[in-house]
Motif scaffolding. Structure first.
Motif, PDB file in Angstrom:
ATOM      1  N   ARG A 192       0.875  -1.170   0.000  1.00 26.68           N
ATOM      2  CA  ARG A 192       0.000   0.000   0.000  1.00 26.68           C
ATOM      3  C   ARG A 192       0.914   1.221   0.000  1.00 26.68           C
ATOM      4  N   VAL A 193       0.926   1.964  -1.099  1.00 26.50           N
ATOM      5  CA  VAL A 193       1.871   3.069  -1.280  1.00 26.50           C
ATOM      6  C   VAL A 193       1.194   4.397  -0.966  1.00 26.50           C
ATOM      7  N   LEU A 194       1.883   5.224  -0.210  1.00 20.54           N
ATOM      8  CA  LEU A 194       1.409   6.550   0.171  1.00 20.54           C
ATOM      9  C   LEU A 194       2.345   7.584  -0.444  1.00 20.54           C
ATOM     10  N   THR A 195       1.793   8.554  -1.159  1.00 15.87           N
ATOM     11  CA  THR A 195       2.623   9.609  -1.713  1.00 15.87           C
ATOM     12  C   THR A 195       1.815  10.901  -1.766  1.00 15.87           C
ATOM     13  N   LEU A 196       2.380  11.939  -2.372  1.00 17.22           N
ATOM     14  CA  LEU A 196       1.757  13.259  -2.367  1.00 17.22           C
ATOM     15  C   LEU A 196       0.822  13.446  -3.552  1.00 17.22           C
ATOM     16  N   ASP A 197      -0.220  14.234  -3.354  1.00 16.28           N
ATOM     17  CA  ASP A 197      -1.262  14.380  -4.368  1.00 16.28           C
ATOM     18  C   ASP A 197      -0.905  15.417  -5.421  1.00 16.28           C
ATOM     19  N   GLN A 198      -1.890  15.816  -6.213  1.00 14.51           N
ATOM     20  CA  GLN A 198      -1.681  16.669  -7.366  1.00 14.51           C
ATOM     21  C   GLN A 198      -1.367  18.118  -7.003  1.00 14.51           C
ATOM     22  N   GLY A 224      -1.977  15.134   1.126  1.00 17.67           N
ATOM     23  CA  GLY A 224      -1.675  16.528   0.833  1.00 17.67           C
ATOM     24  C   GLY A 224      -0.332  17.010   1.313  1.00 17.67           C
ATOM     25  N   HIS A 225       0.300  16.300   2.254  1.00 14.39           N
ATOM     26  CA  HIS A 225       1.562  16.789   2.813  1.00 14.39           C
ATOM     27  C   HIS A 225       2.389  15.601   3.267  1.00 14.39           C
ATOM     28  N   PHE A 226       3.725  15.740   3.207  1.00 15.22           N
ATOM     29  CA  PHE A 226       4.569  14.617   3.565  1.00 15.22           C
ATOM     30  C   PHE A 226       4.460  14.250   5.045  1.00 15.22           C
ATOM     31  N   SER A 227       4.080  15.201   5.913  1.00 10.55           N
ATOM     32  CA  SER A 227       3.896  14.872   7.321  1.00 10.55           C
ATOM     33  C   SER A 227       2.760  13.860   7.488  1.00 10.55           C
ATOM     34  N   ALA A 228       1.747  13.951   6.617  1.00  7.76           N
ATOM     35  CA  ALA A 228       0.665  12.964   6.645  1.00  7.76           C
ATOM     36  C   ALA A 228       1.178  11.598   6.200  1.00  7.76           C
ATOM     37  N   VAL A 229       2.087  11.589   5.216  1.00  8.68           N
ATOM     38  CA  VAL A 229       2.686  10.323   4.781  1.00  8.68           C
ATOM     39  C   VAL A 229       3.439   9.679   5.939  1.00  8.68           C
ATOM     40  N   PHE A 230       4.288  10.466   6.628  1.00  6.76           N
ATOM     41  CA  PHE A 230       5.044   9.929   7.755  1.00  6.76           C
ATOM     42  C   PHE A 230       4.104   9.384   8.833  1.00  6.76           C
ATOM     43  N   GLY A 231       3.043  10.145   9.130  1.00  8.38           N
ATOM     44  CA  GLY A 231       2.115   9.715  10.166  1.00  8.38           C
ATOM     45  C   GLY A 231       1.402   8.431   9.810  1.00  8.38           C
ATOM     46  N   MET A 232       0.965   8.313   8.554  1.00 12.65           N
ATOM     47  CA  MET A 232       0.277   7.100   8.130  1.00 12.65           C
ATOM     48  C   MET A 232       1.216   5.891   8.152  1.00 12.65           C
ATOM     49  N   VAL A 233       2.477   6.111   7.724  1.00 10.71           N
ATOM     50  CA  VAL A 233       3.451   5.017   7.759  1.00 10.71           C
ATOM     51  C   VAL A 233       3.687   4.575   9.199  1.00 10.71           C
ATOM     52  N   ARG A 234       3.829   5.536  10.089  1.00 12.66           N
ATOM     53  CA  ARG A 234       4.077   5.200  11.498  1.00 12.66           C
ATOM     54  C   ARG A 234       2.953   4.338  12.077  1.00 12.66           C
ATOM     55  N   MET A 235       1.717   4.561  11.589  1.00  9.18           N
ATOM     56  CA  MET A 235       0.579   3.795  12.075  1.00  9.18           C
ATOM     57  C   MET A 235       0.375   2.487  11.303  1.00  9.18           C
ATOM     58  N   GLY A 236       1.352   2.150  10.432  1.00  2.67           N
ATOM     59  CA  GLY A 236       1.288   0.879   9.725  1.00  2.67           C
ATOM     60  C   GLY A 236       0.319   0.857   8.564  1.00  2.67           C
ATOM     61  N   ALA A 244      13.651  13.186  -0.818  1.00  3.39           N
ATOM     62  CA  ALA A 244      14.544  13.059   0.338  1.00  3.39           C
ATOM     63  C   ALA A 244      14.499  14.298   1.221  1.00  3.39           C
ATOM     64  N   ARG A 245      14.318  15.465   0.650  1.00 11.61           N
ATOM     65  CA  ARG A 245      14.320  16.695   1.433  1.00 11.61           C
ATOM     66  C   ARG A 245      13.115  16.809   2.358  1.00 11.61           C
ATOM     67  N   SER A 246      12.143  15.953   2.177  1.00 10.69           N
ATOM     68  CA  SER A 246      11.005  15.958   3.090  1.00 10.69           C
ATOM     69  C   SER A 246      11.453  15.770   4.532  1.00 10.69           C
ATOM     70  N   ARG A 247      12.586  15.125   4.716  1.00 10.70           N
ATOM     71  CA  ARG A 247      13.084  14.884   6.066  1.00 10.70           C
ATOM     72  C   ARG A 247      13.428  16.183   6.790  1.00 10.70           C
ATOM     73  N   GLU A 248      13.659  17.245   6.029  1.00 11.97           N
ATOM     74  CA  GLU A 248      14.008  18.511   6.658  1.00 11.97           C
ATOM     75  C   GLU A 248      12.851  19.076   7.463  1.00 11.97           C
ATOM     76  N   GLY A 249      11.634  18.634   7.170  1.00  5.28           N
ATOM     77  CA  GLY A 249      10.484  19.079   7.943  1.00  5.28           C
ATOM     78  C   GLY A 249      10.263  18.267   9.202  1.00  5.28           C
ATOM     79  N   GLY A 250      11.121  17.248   9.444  1.00  5.89           N
ATOM     80  CA  GLY A 250      10.996  16.415  10.634  1.00  5.89           C
ATOM     81  C   GLY A 250      10.381  15.058  10.307  1.00  5.89           C
ATOM     82  N   VAL A 251      11.033  14.009  10.750  1.00  8.78           N
ATOM     83  CA  VAL A 251      10.564  12.646  10.520  1.00  8.78           C
ATOM     84  C   VAL A 251      10.006  12.091  11.828  1.00  8.78           C
ATOM     85  N   HIS A 252       8.864  11.441  11.753  1.00  9.79           N
ATOM     86  CA  HIS A 252       8.233  10.887  12.948  1.00  9.79           C
ATOM     87  C   HIS A 252       9.112   9.807  13.570  1.00  9.79           C
TER      88      HIS A 252
END
Length: 314
Positions: A192-198, A224-236, A244-252
């Motif tokens: 199940r792949v999560l990525t950013l929208d249009q 809509g935002h990479f923080s949502a991607v990180f959050g969804m991944v963290r919840m499995g 890669a630069r998305s990490r500059e906003g903070g990784v969960h």
């Protein structure tokens, strides 16, 4: 048609402040002077620009259209006059930049801090919008320039690469693939792949890579935002694909990022109109961003990377 700059400045101030009183304070004039200038402008163009009530002032449709087209031009005229008076030094005024919220959360804060250090008297006003709206703002002249990820080619726009960014997979720390130093695109089969929208330029490159590397995903969830991607991944809830630069906003906590191979990159572009040169202050900020990116380029984003092209994946 006899429209004066003071009339337009009064209109722009009221449009910004949504108040005749606050506009008067901003311009150092009386409220009656502001009201008179706006009324004369409305009479000259035969359009009502504001709906006025005892509690609020709102732009009419005609006023909204004029505001979008004229407010930025007023700043440009005033900056040109200041430059002419001060020897064309690009050291003051406000530069208007449009970008999407994803880019605003990545390298942009550091770039803007560097620009302020280089040009402390130049202000920067940001407009966070979806990428299509960013390009519209650039075309219409509402902003001096924009930043966009892999914008579609447009004849009326000049695009200059600012940086390139490889894509990483985002995984729960305990995921079996997290033990490796990198992950093959094919390893994402049935995920199940999560990525950013249009709203930013990430989605087309990710979808092209999935197709060309024959990745059969279980589902593709657009967020809509990479923080949502990180959050969804963290919840499995799946595996993320982000620049890669998305990490500059903070990784969960509990989430790891691994480079995807073969390497696929996106390109962050500086975008301006071809038909008009930048104001001196905007050109100074444009050039400062390029210099800062060259100095600050992360080690994992080598300068010689090229943008992914479909024919390279066939």
């Amino acid at each position: 048609m006899n429209v004066s700059l003071p009339q337009l400045k009064a209109f722009a101030a009221v449009a910004r402040q949504k108040s005749f009183t606050k506009a008067a304070v901003e311009l150092g004039l009386t409220q009656s002077a502001i009201s008179r200038s706006v009324r004369e402008l409305e009479e000259e163009i035969d359009q009502r620009l504001f709906d006025r009530t005892t509690r609020q002032v709102e732009l009419t449709d005609a006023g909204e259209h004029l505001s979008q087209r004229i407010c930025h031009l007023i700043e440009e005229v005033e900056q040109t006059l200041r430059d002419s008076h001060g020897g064309a030094r690009p050291c003051q005024g406000v530069v208007h930049i449009a970008t999407d919220p994803v880019l605003s959360s990545m390298s942009l804060p550091a770039w803007l801090a560097g620009c302020r250090e280089a040009w402390p008297a130049i202000g920067v006003a940001l407009r966070d919008k979806a990428q299509d709206a960013v390009l519209h703002c650039v075309r219409s002249g509402e902003v001096d320039f924009g930043l966009a990820i892999d914008p579609s080619s447009c004849e009326e726009l000049y695009c200059e690469p600012l940086c390139q960014d490889p894509y990483h997979a985002v995984l729960p720390a305990g995921h079996p693939l997290a033990a490796g130093e990198s992950i093959a695109w094919g390893d994402l089969n049935d995920a199940r792949v999560l990525t950013l929208d249009q709203n930013c330029g990430v989605r087309p490159t990710v979808e092209r890579a999935l197709a060309n590397y024959h990745v059969r995903v279980d589902s593709l969830q657009l967020l809509g935002h990479f923080s949502a991607v990180f959050g969804m991944v963290r919840m499995g809830q799946g595996v993320g694909i982000v620049p890669a630069r998305s990490r500059e906003g903070g990784v969960h906590a509990g989430v790891v990022c691994r480079p995807l191979r073969p390497q696929v990159v996106s390109t962050v572009m500086l975008v301006r109109r071809k038909s008009r040169s930048l104001k001196p202050n905007a050109a100074a900020i444009w050039d400062a961003m390029k210099r800062l990116e060259y100095v600050e380029r992360p080690a994992e984003v080598p300068a010689q990377l090229v943008r992914l092209q479909p024919e390279l994946l066939s």
